[in-house]
Design a protein around this motif. Sequence first.
Motif, short mmCIF file in Angstrom:
data_model
loop_
_atom_site.label_atom_id
_atom_site.label_comp_id
_atom_site.label_asym_id
_atom_site.label_seq_id
_atom_site.Cartn_x
_atom_site.Cartn_y
_atom_site.Cartn_z
N ARG A 183 19.13 13.22 -8.25
CA ARG A 183 17.92 12.12 -7.89
C ARG A 183 16.87 12.79 -6.75
O ARG A 183 15.68 12.77 -7.19
CB ARG A 183 18.52 10.93 -7.32
N LEU A 184 17.29 13.41 -5.77
CA LEU A 184 16.32 14.07 -5.03
C LEU A 184 15.66 15.27 -5.52
O LEU A 184 14.32 15.31 -5.47
CB LEU A 184 17.08 14.66 -3.70
N VAL A 185 16.31 15.94 -6.26
CA VAL A 185 15.69 17.03 -7.10
C VAL A 185 14.35 16.34 -7.99
O VAL A 185 13.59 16.82 -8.02
CB VAL A 185 16.81 18.01 -8.01
N ALA A 186 14.95 15.46 -8.88
CA ALA A 186 13.95 14.88 -9.84
C ALA A 186 12.94 14.35 -8.91
O ALA A 186 11.80 14.46 -9.33
CB ALA A 186 14.69 13.74 -10.57
N THR A 187 13.08 13.65 -7.82
CA THR A 187 12.10 12.96 -7.17
C THR A 187 11.00 14.20 -6.31
O THR A 187 9.81 14.00 -6.56
CB THR A 187 12.51 12.07 -5.86
N VAL A 188 11.59 15.14 -5.84
CA VAL A 188 10.91 16.08 -5.22
C VAL A 188 9.86 17.02 -6.21
O VAL A 188 8.78 17.30 -6.06
CB VAL A 188 11.71 16.89 -4.21
N THR A 189 10.55 17.33 -7.27
CA THR A 189 9.88 17.83 -8.48
C THR A 189 8.63 17.19 -8.97
O THR A 189 7.80 17.59 -9.19
CB THR A 189 10.94 18.57 -9.52
N GLY A 190 9.22 16.08 -9.10
CA GLY A 190 8.00 15.03 -9.79
C GLY A 190 6.91 14.85 -8.79
O GLY A 190 5.90 14.49 -9.22
N ALA A 191 6.98 15.01 -7.56
CA ALA A 191 6.04 15.14 -6.38
C ALA A 191 5.32 16.43 -6.29
O ALA A 191 4.47 16.51 -5.45
CB ALA A 191 6.59 14.51 -5.15
N GLY A 192 5.53 17.33 -7.16
CA GLY A 192 5.03 18.61 -7.08
C GLY A 192 5.69 19.63 -6.13
O GLY A 192 5.01 20.65 -5.96
N LEU A 193 6.71 19.17 -5.42
CA LEU A 193 7.22 20.07 -4.54
C LEU A 193 8.22 21.24 -5.23
O LEU A 193 8.59 20.85 -6.44
CB LEU A 193 8.24 19.43 -3.54
N ARG A 194 8.61 22.16 -4.57
CA ARG A 194 9.66 23.34 -5.25
C ARG A 194 10.81 23.23 -4.61
O ARG A 194 10.99 23.01 -3.44
CB ARG A 194 9.03 24.70 -4.78
N VAL A 195 11.79 23.36 -5.31
CA VAL A 195 13.41 23.59 -4.83
C VAL A 195 13.53 24.83 -4.94
O VAL A 195 13.28 25.65 -6.02
CB VAL A 195 14.36 22.81 -6.08
N PHE A 196 14.02 25.31 -3.74
CA PHE A 196 14.11 26.71 -3.49
C PHE A 196 15.86 26.95 -3.77
O PHE A 196 16.13 27.88 -4.10
CB PHE A 196 14.03 27.19 -2.16
#
Length: 137
Positions: A22-35
């Motif tokens: 859920r955090l991955v979906a939320t941050v990527t939806g906000a335009g952030l990158r998952v490293f």
Amino acid sequence: MTSNNGLVSVESRFGVPETIDRLVATVTGAGLRVFARIDHAAGAHEVGAALRPTELLIFGHPKGGTPLMQDRQLAGIDLPIKALAWEDEQGKVWLSYNDAHWLAARHGLGDSSREAVAAIAAGMQKVVAAAAGADQA
């Protein structure tokens, strides 16, 4: 929500993997990158050790972190942002992260990064609440 030594912990309504999903979906939806996504429990299992479910997500965006490093380059040791989903001894799941204002104090950040710190703090509160289901009562 609890706070301890610069760490903010929010109880999650979901298991560790789902909280991180859920955090991955939320941050990527906000335009952030998952490293990176690190499963500490799986690593422990590889060496024959037991560890309750524990996963770390490393994420961010240069627009957010760069002003902090321009102010004090050593702030980069705490960037990108990290969040840890973990299960405690009672089976409760928590999502924990470093408070941005605590990081600012740790690194002696000044006026030049004040807006970025405030934006990171507000953004973290929002994405963590969404991932943990704390925004749904």
